[in-house]
Design a protein around this motif. Structure first.
Motif, PDB file in Angstrom:
ATOM      1  N   CYS A  74       0.833  -1.198   0.000  1.00 13.62           N
ATOM      2  CA  CYS A  74       0.000   0.000   0.000  1.00 13.62           C
ATOM      3  C   CYS A  74       0.871   1.252   0.000  1.00 13.62           C
ATOM      4  O   CYS A  74       1.791   1.375   0.813  1.00 13.62           O
ATOM      5  N   GLY A  76      -0.328   4.155   0.648  1.00 13.32           N
ATOM      6  CA  GLY A  76      -0.890   5.038   1.667  1.00 13.32           C
ATOM      7  C   GLY A  76      -0.211   4.843   3.011  1.00 13.32           C
ATOM      8  O   GLY A  76       0.286   5.790   3.618  1.00 13.32           O
ATOM      9  N   CYS A  77      -0.155   3.607   3.480  1.00 15.37           N
ATOM     10  CA  CYS A  77       0.396   3.345   4.813  1.00 15.37           C
ATOM     11  C   CYS A  77       1.680   2.526   4.761  1.00 15.37           C
ATOM     12  O   CYS A  77       2.317   2.313   5.778  1.00 15.37           O
ATOM     13  N   CYS A  90      -6.474  -1.325   0.305  1.00 19.66           N
ATOM     14  CA  CYS A  90      -5.721  -1.670   1.518  1.00 19.66           C
ATOM     15  C   CYS A  90      -6.665  -1.910   2.690  1.00 19.66           C
ATOM     16  O   CYS A  90      -7.496  -1.059   3.009  1.00 19.66           O
ATOM     17  N   TYR A  92      -5.890  -1.928   5.772  1.00 24.26           N
ATOM     18  CA  TYR A  92      -5.463  -1.179   6.954  1.00 24.26           C
ATOM     19  C   TYR A  92      -5.940   0.268   6.905  1.00 24.26           C
ATOM     20  O   TYR A  92      -6.412   0.817   7.882  1.00 24.26           O
ATOM     21  N   CYS A  93      -5.790   0.909   5.727  1.00 23.83           N
ATOM     22  CA  CYS A  93      -6.109   2.342   5.674  1.00 23.83           C
ATOM     23  C   CYS A  93      -7.135   2.683   4.591  1.00 23.83           C
ATOM     24  O   CYS A  93      -7.553   3.827   4.466  1.00 23.83           O
ATOM     25  N   SER A  95      -6.802   2.816   1.426  1.00 25.22           N
ATOM     26  CA  SER A  95      -6.252   3.455   0.235  1.00 25.22           C
ATOM     27  C   SER A  95      -6.336   2.531  -0.980  1.00 25.22           C
ATOM     28  O   SER A  95      -6.271   1.312  -0.851  1.00 25.22           O
TER      29      SER A  95
HETATM   30 ZN   LIG Z   1      -2.748   1.207   3.510  1.00 21.48          ZN
END
Ligand SMILES: [Zn+2]
Length: 114
Positions: A74, A76-77, A90, A92-93, A95
């Motif tokens: 990802c 993003g993170c 993603c 987790y975030c 994105s």
């Molecule tokens: Zn992410």
């Protein structure tokens, strides 16, 4: 059939390696196949068995396929996650700035000669 083309490609490569190394008979071909590559292992094996009979060099060869798990990173993170489970977003975030880090590869890892 896509897999048949792949098999011909493998045989070409094996023939080349065999020629360079003075090998007249190959006993085993180990392939690495990404989890999200477009090649279906069962079809590939079927095509290989069909093609094998026509090529002296690999007539006795067995095909072993190793699966490489698909992993997406990802942007993003920065974390990685399993592509097959989560796809492009993603977990987790949330994105969608993600890219496949591994899992689409297709290569010959090893060729064993008799
Ligand atoms: Zn992410």
């Amino acid at each position: 059939m896509h897999e048949l083309g792949v098999v011909f490609h493998i045989i070409d490569q094996v023939e080349e390696v065999a020629k360079d190394n003075d090998v007249s008979s190959v006993s085993k071909i180990i392939l690495q196949l990404g989890e999200v590559s477009t090649v279906i292992p069962e079809y590939l094996t079927d095509c290989f068995v069909w093609a094998r009979a026509k090529h002296e060099l690999i007539r006795e060869a067995e095909l072993e396929i190793e699966t490489i798990p698909a992993i997406t990173r990802c942007g993003g993170c920065g974390r990685t996650y399993g592509t097959v489970k989560y796809g492009k977003i993603c977990p987790y975030c949330g994105s969608d700035r993600t890219w496949l880090e591994q899992g689409s590869e297709f290569m010959i890892k090893e060729i064993e000669a008799v």
